[in-house]
Scaffold this active site. Sequence first.
Site, mmCIF file in Angstrom:
data_model
loop_
_atom_site.group_PDB
_atom_site.id
_atom_site.type_symbol
_atom_site.label_atom_id
_atom_site.label_comp_id
_atom_site.label_asym_id
_atom_site.label_seq_id
_atom_site.Cartn_x
_atom_site.Cartn_y
_atom_site.Cartn_z
ATOM 1 N N ASP A 21 21.938 33.285 -27.645
ATOM 2 C CA ASP A 21 22.248 34.858 -27.520
ATOM 3 C C ASP A 21 22.126 34.864 -25.763
ATOM 4 O OD1 ASP A 21 21.871 35.237 -30.168
ATOM 5 O OD2 ASP A 21 19.916 35.364 -29.855
HETATM 6 N N1 URA Z 1 17.076 32.852 -32.715
HETATM 7 C C1 URA Z 1 17.569 34.367 -31.974
HETATM 8 O O1 URA Z 1 17.583 35.324 -32.459
HETATM 9 N N2 URA Z 1 18.295 33.882 -30.668
HETATM 10 C C2 URA Z 1 18.627 32.736 -29.633
HETATM 11 O O2 URA Z 1 18.899 32.450 -28.840
HETATM 12 C C3 URA Z 1 18.294 31.660 -30.690
HETATM 13 C C4 URA Z 1 17.655 31.816 -31.529
#
Ligand code: URA
Length: 241
Positions: A103
């Site tokens: 993310d």
């Molecule tokens: N899980 C999440 O919620 N975000 C990420 O970036 C990776 C795994």
Amino acid sequence: MRIDKLLANVGFGSRKEVKKILKAGVVKVDDEVVSDPKTHVNPEEQEVTVHGERIVYKEFIYLMMNKPAGYLSATEDLSQETVIDLLEYEDAIYDPFPVGRLDKDTEGLLIITNDGQLAHQLTSPKKHVPKTYFAHILGEVTEDDVKAFKQGVVLDDGYVTKPGELSIVESGPQSIIYLTITEGKFHQVKRMFEAVGKKVTYLKRVKMGPLPLDEELEIGEYRELTDEEVDLLKNAKGVNA
Ligand code: URA
């Protein structure tokens, strides 16, 4: 491959610019001047030089980045910065892409490569390659959560996750944990904690398959993987795979 493509690939500019360099007579293949852009060369067996400097050609590039928050795990975006914007020109010319998504607000281990086969191997849902995250959680993480994650929790869309291995570093109103999962659903770690009534406030990936994040890398820095690390990744086995 054609000499003009080779030179363009290693950073001598567009094919048009490369044509000029060739015309100037400064490119040699095995000590013979080559000026025809259509000339075929085998960069693994023949010595190609420009102004006497040997060209090192490689097909694939494998980078490990300590991704900073604020960057998209994508190759390009109209309005936001991507992890590819953090690469030096000489690495970006290989057209690498991030393997899987972190993310925008997640930090940590991101593999960036142009090896599509390896990327597929590491991210295919069928392979179950484990990924480990370090996180700060708003709320008290308990042994009940460890058990729930081991069994699989129900996400907001009804999906039941595969077993996750949760280990608690600190438990309190704000907790610190490590979580290893073998899937990569959208926002998976955040949604797993939402499923047990808690909120992820900081998330960092620290391991992918057998490869840990090099903690010497400052946030936003990256380096090439060693041959041994590439082999480790290529041989990464999924859990139950
Ligand atoms: N899980 C999440 O919620 N975000 C990420 O970036 C990776 C795994």
